[in-house]
Write an enzyme that holds these catalytic residues in place. Structure first.
Site, mmCIF file in Angstrom:
data_model
loop_
_atom_site.group_PDB
_atom_site.id
_atom_site.type_symbol
_atom_site.label_atom_id
_atom_site.label_comp_id
_atom_site.label_asym_id
_atom_site.label_seq_id
_atom_site.Cartn_x
_atom_site.Cartn_y
_atom_site.Cartn_z
ATOM 1 N N HIS A 17 -6.082 3.192 -3.871
ATOM 2 C CA HIS A 17 -5.987 3.385 -2.420
ATOM 3 C C HIS A 17 -6.283 4.836 -2.064
ATOM 4 C CE1 HIS A 17 -5.072 2.413 1.636
ATOM 5 N NE2 HIS A 17 -3.813 2.774 1.665
ATOM 6 N N HIS A 73 -5.254 9.734 0.554
ATOM 7 C CA HIS A 73 -4.858 8.915 1.700
ATOM 8 C C HIS A 73 -5.004 9.678 3.008
ATOM 9 C CE1 HIS A 73 -2.143 6.057 3.934
ATOM 10 N NE2 HIS A 73 -2.810 5.219 3.176
ATOM 11 N N ASP A 116 0.814 -1.213 0.000
ATOM 12 C CA ASP A 116 0.000 0.000 0.000
ATOM 13 C C ASP A 116 0.853 1.270 0.000
ATOM 14 O OD1 ASP A 116 -2.047 -1.819 0.297
ATOM 15 O OD2 ASP A 116 -2.909 -0.854 2.072
ATOM 16 N N HIS A 148 4.096 -1.938 3.036
ATOM 17 C CA HIS A 148 4.111 -0.590 2.468
ATOM 18 C C HIS A 148 5.390 -0.365 1.666
ATOM 19 C CE1 HIS A 148 1.215 -0.479 5.743
ATOM 20 N NE2 HIS A 148 0.594 0.430 5.029
#
Ligand SMILES: [Zn+2]
Length: 216
Positions: free
Chosen positions: A59, A63, A6, A161
């Protein structure tokens, strides 16, 4: 288990993640932050990921939005629709979307009725997770806890990540140890982590919506 990355792409990090995955013959899904696609070189990295057989999901654009705390009906288009449009043909055909959760914790802050409506109308697939080894908090000490957690369930969807914390230097160690333990890595997404599939609600969303909004 299934692997996802991510918050990228991040130049200088994501390429190394792709190299490591290729060395180990592993395919994963990358959940991309829309505004980071604008960075120099970012789009080429995502194109490389797709060319190497990885899946790419949305995503959110910034964010920053916990949907359960904002039910502005315009937010889903800004945070989901705009990034899906920016990804264009790079996005997986099932329109994979993963919400921002503010530290990987699932709860009523994650979704809103307006977001669920947007995902259903847009035939999105909502992809959650069940294993967050918190690589960003302990970049040199997440592999052990990740393995311990993966052993506790039949099919983990792990969130890592591809950011410049240094954590991804240890990805090869994780992959080697999984192989030693005979834990297989598949690209498919476990049903337990996918409550909306191609616009159809197939799982329970109640605990992910603000109280009072459940069932809407
Ligand atoms: Zn994230």
């Amino acid at each position: 288990m299934t692997l996802s990355f991510d918050n990228g792409p991040r130049a200088g990090v994501t390429e190394a993640v792709l190299d490591t995955l290729a060395e180990h013959g592993v395919r994963a899904t990358f959940f991309v932050v829309g505004q980071d696609l604008e960075r120099p070189g970012a789009r080429a990295i995502v194109e490389r990921a797709v060319a190497e057989g990885h899946w790419v999901g949305n995503h959110t654009t910034t964010h920053t939005v916990l949907f359960g705390e904002h039910d502005d009906p315009r937010l889903p288009e800004r945070e989901v629709g705009a990034t899906q449009a920016a990804l264009g043909p790079l996005a997986h055909r099932d329109r994979l979307f993963r919400p921002y959760a503010g530290g990987g914790v699932l709860g009523p802050h994650v979704l809103s009725p307006a977001l669920v409506h947007h995902l259903v109308e847009g035939a999105y697939t909502l992809v959650l997770w069940n294993c967050v080894p918190r690589d960003w908090e302990r970049p040199d000490a997440w592999v052990g806890p990740c393995l311990e957690d993966v052993r506790t369930r039949p099919w983990s969807l792990v969130v890592l990540h591809d950011l410049d914390t240094g954590a991804m230097r240890h990805l090869g160690t994780l992959l080697a140890r999984l192989r030693e333990e005979g834990i297989g890595i598949v690209q498919e997404l476990p049903e337990a982590c996918v409550p909306i599939r191609r616009g159809e609600v197939v799982g329970d969303l109640a605990g992910l919506l603000p109280s009072g909004a459940a069932g809407s």
